[in-house]
Write a protein that holds these residues in place. Structure first.
Motif, PDB file in Angstrom:
ATOM      1  N   LEU A 191      54.981  24.241  45.040  1.00 40.23           N
ATOM      2  CA  LEU A 191      56.014  25.245  44.774  1.00 40.23           C
ATOM      3  C   LEU A 191      56.012  25.644  43.294  1.00 40.23           C
ATOM      4  O   LEU A 191      56.189  26.818  42.958  1.00 40.23           O
ATOM      5  CB  LEU A 191      57.390  24.736  45.188  1.00 40.23           C
ATOM      6  CG  LEU A 191      57.567  24.332  46.653  1.00 40.23           C
ATOM      7  CD1 LEU A 191      59.024  23.992  46.932  1.00 40.23           C
ATOM      8  CD2 LEU A 191      57.048  25.380  47.603  1.00 40.23           C
ATOM      9  N   GLU A 192      55.784  24.668  42.424  1.00 38.79           N
ATOM     10  CA  GLU A 192      55.720  24.950  40.989  1.00 38.79           C
ATOM     11  C   GLU A 192      54.482  25.783  40.655  1.00 38.79           C
ATOM     12  O   GLU A 192      54.545  26.715  39.855  1.00 38.79           O
ATOM     13  CB  GLU A 192      55.733  23.643  40.202  1.00 38.79           C
ATOM     14  CG  GLU A 192      57.053  22.914  40.345  1.00 38.79           C
ATOM     15  CD  GLU A 192      56.996  21.466  39.910  1.00 38.79           C
ATOM     16  OE1 GLU A 192      55.899  20.951  39.586  1.00 38.79           O
ATOM     17  OE2 GLU A 192      58.066  20.825  39.905  1.00 38.79           O
ATOM     18  N   GLU A 193      53.353  25.451  41.281  1.00 38.00           N
ATOM     19  CA  GLU A 193      52.122  26.234  41.082  1.00 38.00           C
ATOM     20  C   GLU A 193      52.336  27.679  41.532  1.00 38.00           C
ATOM     21  O   GLU A 193      51.935  28.625  40.841  1.00 38.00           O
ATOM     22  CB  GLU A 193      50.986  25.595  41.886  1.00 38.00           C
ATOM     23  CG  GLU A 193      49.678  26.354  41.841  1.00 38.00           C
ATOM     24  CD  GLU A 193      48.622  25.745  42.751  1.00 38.00           C
ATOM     25  OE1 GLU A 193      47.815  26.522  43.292  1.00 38.00           O
ATOM     26  OE2 GLU A 193      48.583  24.502  42.916  1.00 38.00           O
ATOM     27  N   LEU A 194      52.989  27.857  42.670  1.00 34.68           N
ATOM     28  CA  LEU A 194      53.253  29.204  43.181  1.00 34.68           C
ATOM     29  C   LEU A 194      54.211  29.959  42.264  1.00 34.68           C
ATOM     30  O   LEU A 194      54.044  31.164  42.038  1.00 34.68           O
ATOM     31  CB  LEU A 194      53.797  29.131  44.604  1.00 34.68           C
ATOM     32  CG  LEU A 194      52.811  28.589  45.643  1.00 34.68           C
ATOM     33  CD1 LEU A 194      53.516  28.361  46.976  1.00 34.68           C
ATOM     34  CD2 LEU A 194      51.601  29.498  45.798  1.00 34.68           C
ATOM     35  N   ALA A 195      55.204  29.267  41.707  1.00 33.47           N
ATOM     36  CA  ALA A 195      56.148  29.905  40.780  1.00 33.47           C
ATOM     37  C   ALA A 195      55.421  30.423  39.541  1.00 33.47           C
ATOM     38  O   ALA A 195      55.717  31.518  39.050  1.00 33.47           O
ATOM     39  CB  ALA A 195      57.252  28.928  40.392  1.00 33.47           C
ATOM     40  N   ARG A 196      54.447  29.652  39.060  1.00 35.40           N
ATOM     41  CA  ARG A 196      53.672  30.100  37.890  1.00 35.40           C
ATOM     42  C   ARG A 196      52.864  31.357  38.206  1.00 35.40           C
ATOM     43  O   ARG A 196      52.514  32.113  37.305  1.00 35.40           O
ATOM     44  CB  ARG A 196      52.749  28.977  37.398  1.00 35.40           C
ATOM     45  CG  ARG A 196      53.483  27.844  36.705  1.00 35.40           C
ATOM     46  CD  ARG A 196      52.543  26.865  36.027  1.00 35.40           C
ATOM     47  NE  ARG A 196      51.642  26.173  36.933  1.00 35.40           N
ATOM     48  CZ  ARG A 196      51.936  25.040  37.595  1.00 35.40           C
ATOM     49  NH1 ARG A 196      53.123  24.472  37.436  1.00 35.40           N
ATOM     50  NH2 ARG A 196      51.048  24.477  38.379  1.00 35.40           N
ATOM     51  N   GLN A 197      52.590  31.584  39.488  1.00 35.85           N
ATOM     52  CA  GLN A 197      51.848  32.775  39.910  1.00 35.85           C
ATOM     53  C   GLN A 197      52.782  33.931  40.268  1.00 35.85           C
ATOM     54  O   GLN A 197      52.336  34.973  40.717  1.00 35.85           O
ATOM     55  CB  GLN A 197      50.955  32.448  41.108  1.00 35.85           C
ATOM     56  CG  GLN A 197      49.871  31.441  40.804  1.00 35.85           C
ATOM     57  CD  GLN A 197      49.082  31.074  42.041  1.00 35.85           C
ATOM     58  OE1 GLN A 197      48.731  31.923  42.841  1.00 35.85           O
ATOM     59  NE2 GLN A 197      48.814  29.788  42.204  1.00 35.85           N
ATOM     60  N   GLY A 198      54.094  33.720  40.102  1.00 35.91           N
ATOM     61  CA  GLY A 198      55.057  34.787  40.332  1.00 35.91           C
ATOM     62  C   GLY A 198      55.727  34.791  41.690  1.00 35.91           C
ATOM     63  O   GLY A 198      56.491  35.701  42.006  1.00 35.91           O
ATOM     64  N   PHE A 199      55.487  33.785  42.510  1.00 38.15           N
ATOM     65  CA  PHE A 199      56.116  33.699  43.827  1.00 38.15           C
ATOM     66  C   PHE A 199      57.426  32.927  43.735  1.00 38.15           C
ATOM     67  O   PHE A 199      57.565  32.016  42.923  1.00 38.15           O
ATOM     68  CB  PHE A 199      55.189  32.999  44.831  1.00 38.15           C
ATOM     69  CG  PHE A 199      53.923  33.744  45.106  1.00 38.15           C
ATOM     70  CD1 PHE A 199      53.906  34.813  45.993  1.00 38.15           C
ATOM     71  CD2 PHE A 199      52.745  33.396  44.465  1.00 38.15           C
ATOM     72  CE1 PHE A 199      52.733  35.509  46.241  1.00 38.15           C
ATOM     73  CE2 PHE A 199      51.562  34.084  44.703  1.00 38.15           C
ATOM     74  CZ  PHE A 199      51.565  35.148  45.589  1.00 38.15           C
ATOM     75  N   VAL A 206      47.819  30.042  48.723  1.00 36.85           N
ATOM     76  CA  VAL A 206      47.810  28.676  49.260  1.00 36.85           C
ATOM     77  C   VAL A 206      46.429  28.298  49.806  1.00 36.85           C
ATOM     78  O   VAL A 206      46.275  27.275  50.452  1.00 36.85           O
ATOM     79  CB  VAL A 206      48.912  28.437  50.321  1.00 36.85           C
ATOM     80  CG1 VAL A 206      50.289  28.610  49.707  1.00 36.85           C
ATOM     81  CG2 VAL A 206      48.723  29.313  51.533  1.00 36.85           C
ATOM     82  N   LEU A 207      45.450  29.141  49.511  1.00 37.44           N
ATOM     83  CA  LEU A 207      44.058  28.848  49.833  1.00 37.44           C
ATOM     84  C   LEU A 207      43.264  28.875  48.536  1.00 37.44           C
ATOM     85  O   LEU A 207      43.631  29.558  47.580  1.00 37.44           O
ATOM     86  CB  LEU A 207      43.493  29.885  50.807  1.00 37.44           C
ATOM     87  CG  LEU A 207      44.123  29.914  52.190  1.00 37.44           C
ATOM     88  CD1 LEU A 207      43.619  31.122  52.971  1.00 37.44           C
ATOM     89  CD2 LEU A 207      43.823  28.625  52.953  1.00 37.44           C
ATOM     90  N   GLY A 208      42.195  28.147  48.498  1.00 38.48           N
ATOM     91  CA  GLY A 208      41.341  28.145  47.321  1.00 38.48           C
ATOM     92  C   GLY A 208      39.920  27.823  47.732  1.00 38.48           C
ATOM     93  O   GLY A 208      39.618  27.678  48.921  1.00 38.48           O
ATOM     94  N   ARG A 209      39.054  27.694  46.759  1.00 36.77           N
ATOM     95  CA  ARG A 209      37.654  27.333  46.991  1.00 36.77           C
ATOM     96  C   ARG A 209      37.270  26.196  46.058  1.00 36.77           C
ATOM     97  O   ARG A 209      37.673  26.178  44.892  1.00 36.77           O
ATOM     98  CB  ARG A 209      36.726  28.526  46.732  1.00 36.77           C
ATOM     99  CG  ARG A 209      36.932  29.686  47.681  1.00 36.77           C
ATOM    100  CD  ARG A 209      36.234  29.456  48.977  1.00 36.77           C
ATOM    101  NE  ARG A 209      36.559  30.523  49.939  1.00 36.77           N
ATOM    102  CZ  ARG A 209      36.225  30.480  51.198  1.00 36.77           C
ATOM    103  NH1 ARG A 209      35.572  29.431  51.667  1.00 36.77           N
ATOM    104  NH2 ARG A 209      36.542  31.447  52.010  1.00 36.77           N
ATOM    105  N   ASP A 210      36.494  25.259  46.577  1.00 39.00           N
ATOM    106  CA  ASP A 210      35.987  24.186  45.718  1.00 39.00           C
ATOM    107  C   ASP A 210      34.711  24.656  45.018  1.00 39.00           C
ATOM    108  O   ASP A 210      34.278  25.797  45.197  1.00 39.00           O
ATOM    109  CB  ASP A 210      35.780  22.893  46.507  1.00 39.00           C
ATOM    110  CG  ASP A 210      34.711  22.987  47.591  1.00 39.00           C
ATOM    111  OD1 ASP A 210      33.844  23.897  47.524  1.00 39.00           O
ATOM    112  OD2 ASP A 210      34.721  22.132  48.496  1.00 39.00           O
ATOM    113  N   GLU A 211      34.107  23.762  44.235  1.00 37.97           N
ATOM    114  CA  GLU A 211      32.926  24.124  43.454  1.00 37.97           C
ATOM    115  C   GLU A 211      31.728  24.498  44.311  1.00 37.97           C
ATOM    116  O   GLU A 211      30.786  25.138  43.837  1.00 37.97           O
ATOM    117  CB  GLU A 211      32.553  22.999  42.473  1.00 37.97           C
ATOM    118  CG  GLU A 211      32.134  21.690  43.136  1.00 37.97           C
ATOM    119  CD  GLU A 211      33.303  20.777  43.528  1.00 37.97           C
ATOM    120  OE1 GLU A 211      33.027  19.692  44.055  1.00 37.97           O
ATOM    121  OE2 GLU A 211      34.476  21.150  43.326  1.00 37.97           O
TER     122      GLU A 211
END
Length: 180
Positions: A68-76, A134-139
């Motif tokens: 939730l904190e990560e999303l807040a930093r992105q403006g959500f 809420v999705l991402g990619r690894d290396e």
């Protein structure tokens, strides 16, 4: 490894978000008492349509407050319960746990982690761009699902905000979490 329960939520109807509660009662083999997703067999509508007899490996949805904190930093703006979680935790890296990890919540309840929550299109409908966040990619380009973990209740009990979360890893070799 230990953490804390930040919030608990449920919804008696199949809705995207859940409602904050002062406490929830976990029922062994079923899930959260009074929640639409509680049951020994699958309760998620899309999965019921596929096969209503399959076991419910998604009795409890646990989410880490750090998301939730990560999303807040992105403006959500995402509050506890908004993403449909039953238990919001802090201090436990839920996504890195192996399958079969047992989470001891409070004094009695035990949830066994079965897999990763597969973020669905409803997240994108909740707030534009949220599904991608809420999705991402690894290396290696592999998909990372950040929307929490699912589990089954092995021992019932009451869970409240402020309760301790104790992590009990399964015997090795550990199996990585997959979507469930």
């Amino acid at each position: 490894m230990t953490g804390v329960v930040e919030a608990v939520s449920l919804s008696p109807v199949h809705s995207f978000s859940k409602y904050l509660q002062p406490e929830v009662r976990l029922l062994a083999g079923l899930g959260v008492a009074g929640d639409a997703h509680a049951g020994g067999t699958v309760q998620h509508r899309s999965r019921v349509a596929q096969n209503p007899e399959q076991p419910n490996l998604r009795q409890v949805h646990l989410l880490h407050a750090e998301l939730l904190e990560e999303l807040a930093r992105q403006g959500f703006t995402v509050r506890p319960g908004d993403l449909g979680e039953n238990v919001l935790t802090r201090g436990v890296d839920l996504l890195s746990l192996p399958r079969g990890t047992r989470l001891h919540l409070g004094g009695e309840a035990v949830v066994e982690v079965t897999g990763l929550r597969n973020p669905c299109a409803q997240i994108g409908a909740f707030q534009p761009g949220l599904l991608a966040a809420v999705l991402g990619r690894d290396e290696h380009g592999g998909l990372i699902r950040k929307a929490g973990v699912m589990g089954v209740v092995r021992a019932g009990g009451v869970v409240r905000p402020g309760d301790r979360v104790r992590v009990e890893l399964p015997p090795e070799p550990h199996a990585a979490l997959e979507r469930v």
